[in-house]
Scaffold this active site. Sequence first.
Site, short mmCIF file in Angstrom:
data_model
loop_
_atom_site.label_atom_id
_atom_site.label_comp_id
_atom_site.label_asym_id
_atom_site.label_seq_id
_atom_site.Cartn_x
_atom_site.Cartn_y
_atom_site.Cartn_z
N ASN A 22 7.07 9.24 39.10
CA ASN A 22 7.85 8.20 38.64
C ASN A 22 7.21 7.13 39.71
OD1 ASN A 22 9.60 8.25 40.60
ND2 ASN A 22 9.64 10.74 40.16
N ASN A 71 16.76 20.44 37.86
CA ASN A 71 15.23 20.45 36.86
C ASN A 71 15.12 21.66 36.49
OD1 ASN A 71 13.80 17.52 39.17
ND2 ASN A 71 15.61 17.40 37.02
N ARG A 90 4.59 20.16 38.74
CA ARG A 90 6.04 21.20 38.44
C ARG A 90 5.97 22.46 37.92
NH1 ARG A 90 11.25 17.73 38.91
NH2 ARG A 90 11.54 19.77 40.14
N HIS A 168 15.31 10.60 34.22
CA HIS A 168 16.32 11.24 33.50
C HIS A 168 17.31 11.50 33.77
CE1 HIS A 168 13.43 14.68 35.99
NE2 HIS A 168 13.23 14.82 34.60
N ALA A 258 11.48 10.12 46.60
CA ALA A 258 10.47 10.15 45.22
C ALA A 258 11.70 10.74 44.34
CB ALA A 258 11.15 12.16 45.55
N CYS A 264 20.14 15.44 41.22
CA CYS A 264 19.04 15.86 41.24
C CYS A 264 19.32 17.21 42.28
CB CYS A 264 18.19 14.90 41.70
SG CYS A 264 18.12 13.24 40.59
N ASP A 679 -15.92 -23.43 12.96
CA ASP A 679 -15.29 -24.51 12.77
C ASP A 679 -15.32 -24.43 11.45
OD1 ASP A 679 -14.79 -27.25 13.11
OD2 ASP A 679 -16.68 -27.14 12.07
P1 NAD Z 1 -1.41 -24.04 9.44
O1 NAD Z 1 -1.17 -24.35 11.47
O2 NAD Z 1 -0.89 -22.95 9.09
O3 NAD Z 1 -3.38 -24.12 9.90
C1 NAD Z 1 -4.48 -24.96 10.55
C2 NAD Z 1 -5.39 -23.69 10.92
O4 NAD Z 1 -6.42 -24.28 11.26
C3 NAD Z 1 -4.79 -22.64 12.42
O5 NAD Z 1 -4.58 -21.39 12.14
C4 NAD Z 1 -5.69 -23.25 13.81
O6 NAD Z 1 -6.16 -22.69 14.48
C5 NAD Z 1 -6.27 -23.68 12.23
N1 NAD Z 1 -7.81 -24.91 12.93
C6 NAD Z 1 -8.11 -25.89 13.28
N2 NAD Z 1 -9.02 -26.32 13.66
C7 NAD Z 1 -9.59 -25.98 13.27
C8 NAD Z 1 -11.09 -25.86 12.84
N3 NAD Z 1 -11.98 -26.94 13.14
N4 NAD Z 1 -12.07 -24.87 11.87
C9 NAD Z 1 -11.23 -24.10 10.97
N5 NAD Z 1 -10.05 -23.61 11.85
C10 NAD Z 1 -9.45 -24.78 12.46
O7 NAD Z 1 -1.10 -25.23 9.66
P2 NAD Z 1 -1.21 -26.88 8.57
O8 NAD Z 1 -2.36 -26.07 7.35
O9 NAD Z 1 -2.46 -27.92 8.54
O10 NAD Z 1 -0.16 -27.25 8.00
C11 NAD Z 1 1.53 -26.48 7.70
C12 NAD Z 1 1.79 -27.04 6.47
O11 NAD Z 1 2.25 -27.92 6.82
C13 NAD Z 1 1.14 -27.13 4.94
O12 NAD Z 1 2.06 -27.10 3.92
C14 NAD Z 1 0.69 -28.72 5.24
O13 NAD Z 1 0.48 -29.03 3.98
C15 NAD Z 1 1.53 -29.38 5.40
N6 NAD Z 1 0.98 -30.33 6.19
C16 NAD Z 1 0.20 -30.51 7.06
C17 NAD Z 1 -0.12 -32.08 7.57
C18 NAD Z 1 -1.12 -31.69 8.27
O14 NAD Z 1 -1.72 -32.54 8.67
N7 NAD Z 1 -1.99 -30.76 9.35
C19 NAD Z 1 0.57 -33.01 7.56
C20 NAD Z 1 1.38 -33.00 6.87
C21 NAD Z 1 2.23 -31.83 5.96
#
Ligand code: NAD
Length: 703
Positions: A22, A71, A90, A168, A258, A264, A679
């Site tokens: 414990n 116990n 124990r 306990h 203990a 106890c 990316d």
């Molecule tokens: P979100 O947070 O849902 O998603 C962004 C995703 O992109 C995250 O998961 C992140 O890890 C990923 N990401 C970032 N860089 C990356 C890369 N280089 N490669 C791969 N993945 C990468 O945000 P969202 O989709 O941007 O937005 C959510 C809501 O907000 C939507 O409805 C959108 O239309 C609205 N909105 C967004 C923006 C904007 O510019 N982001 C502006 C206005 C409104």
Amino acid sequence: MKSENAFLMCEPQFYGVEYVINPWMKGNVGCVDRSVAMQQWKHLHATLSSLGEIKLVQPIYGLPDMVFSANGGLTYEGVFISSYYRYPQRRPETQYFTSWFREQRFRIAELRSGATFEGEGDALFQPGRPLLWGGYGPRTSLAAHRDLAQMFEVELVPLRLIDERFYHLDTCFCPLPEDRLLYYPQAFDHESLDAIHSHIPAGNRFEVSDADALNFACNAMDLDGRFITNFATEALRQKLESWDFEVTACPLSEFIRAGGSVKCLVLRLSHPLVAAAATAARPATSICEREVMAEGHLLDRGVASQILDCVKEAGCDFEIHSLNVGQRHDQPSAMRFSVVAPGPQRLDTVLERLLRIGVRLTEGESDARVTRVQSDGVAPWGFYGTTIYPTDLRVKGEWVRVSDQRMDGVIVVGDSPDGVIAHCVLIRNLKKGDEVVCGVEGIRIHSHHETREHEPFGFMTSPVSSERRVEAAVEDLAWEMLRIREQKGRIVIVAGPVVIHTGGGAHLARLIRTGYVHTLLGGNAIAVHDIENALLGTSLGIDLKRGSAIHGGHQHHLRAINIIRACGGIAEAVQQGVLRHGVMYECIVNHIPFCLAGSIRDDGPLPETQMNLITAQEEYAQLIKGANLILMLASTLHSIGVGNMTPAGVRLIAVDINPSVGLKLADRGSAECSSIVTDVGLFLRLLADRLEAENRSSAAGVK
Ligand code: NAD
């Protein structure tokens, strides 16, 4: 001397901290001063001797914890129920306690199931009431209390201990005469506190402070108006005095090393007040159980441990009755077990979670329980929440498949000319009078571990693929997309604006143009930045060709929105020759249906953006129907939204720089979701290049 006060103690001749079982023992191995310990024990012995009869069990060399006689077991009406200790160190103590009780002519009993049980440490009577408090979790199991409840004519209230320091019940809980109680609330879970509060009136219970709890103030003995404890703060002392107790301090610092103190060191040999108050009718316990079974690839996919962890995490116990292990990788295993829960509500909750991972109820399978909706948009209490997995429902003795399967809905049962039907409905769409399935009876879920069919691609068998494997992932995905296109299947793309910011827009546009995209789902932003890029060459004001900010570029997205609004919409902008390339352009000219779901952060919005979120959700759900593959590109929000409304069996692939999107989807039950962590711009270029190469080879007749 009061003859009804009889206790068993054990001299600390061989006491010491010799192992760690414990948190109090940590750092104390070999540190006990045995002569101080002996003096402290003798002081306690002398104090108790003036109040009752003390009997002694012979200490045994090599069993240092035998001094904690509480116990050793539990006595009740001439029966001694021996302990089965959690830790092997124990376990040898049991035989010596049992022999002693046998010599004293107690009837010896063992718990039916052989579950771990640590005696009075975890089983305390409420003086004067036929009520036994049963602590469980760190040491004693819930199954042990179920067995005790069947042996005794008392009500057994299970209390779950959630802090290892209070391992306990008697370390943090002290029932007192006249329905009074001292307890340390932080040591218990929420439901246990509710149970305490419903049994002891507020004015009769006292919550001890951290200082009292950590100095074992609750690990005390009350005897004829005396309260004997290692320690009491002034506040506790005053409270006890107001309850007419005389507080006597018995310092036991060497035993606290203990993890034990006054209580106890003492085992009660009788509970006279309990026996006197016992009623003829057998009182109930809330503890209940249900036998269930799981079949499938339980071991090699870690499902068995997932199931058992789920039971333990919910504060329940399991008893495995049989486990038949498949002998080869393609043979399923089967496990039949009981879930023991502290109460029916917890049992339902844990069974619902277990059903989600493919567990089935066994014997006595009955029809699903349905309850009528009383008000539009409100589900009945205890409704069953749906998963993404194919689900069967037992109605009037027949199994029917639930339609429109999705996550986080409820099941509505109804009649049709062809017989009973059952389908998933969102709570907001329920109508008064609908019959909604409640509880877990009559439900079968066919979850992912049952079969090895539909094994995803090699690279997707692990939830997250590494950067190095992206090219291999693209290769496999391209093959799959080609196949779906050839078979006239449907590929849905869910995309966030990062697709455009990373330069992936042109490649997504290529995919649309070449027939690999059948629906596009996203938000306002992807369309805005795609159109900004098409009209003004920037995305969020950044020149995508040179990667540098443009003077005044931060307003480009507003200009883009304004231009589209002036045209009357995206489709009109294309018709008028204003919008001539990009993702949205390709959707319009290739007649690809899309839905742009609005959000609070949207600028504009574009005329096509659906700002009614309920309508947007419905449009998404409609557009997902019949999809073979959903490729989710850099959007947490839209990907998770789509994952929740997609039934099992559809390939979900999340491409994101952050693995959390795939993991979040997996947490929510979309276990078929795989992640490609990279990316998104680079990924789209690789994918579009790969598919273009495929197109060229097909055109040239190369296979
Ligand atoms: P979100 O947070 O849902 O998603 C962004 C995703 O992109 C995250 O998961 C992140 O890890 C990923 N990401 C970032 N860089 C990356 C890369 N280089 N490669 C791969 N993945 C990468 O945000 P969202 O989709 O941007 O937005 C959510 C809501 O907000 C939507 O409805 C959108 O239309 C609205 N909105 C967004 C923006 C904007 O510019 N982001 C502006 C206005 C409104």
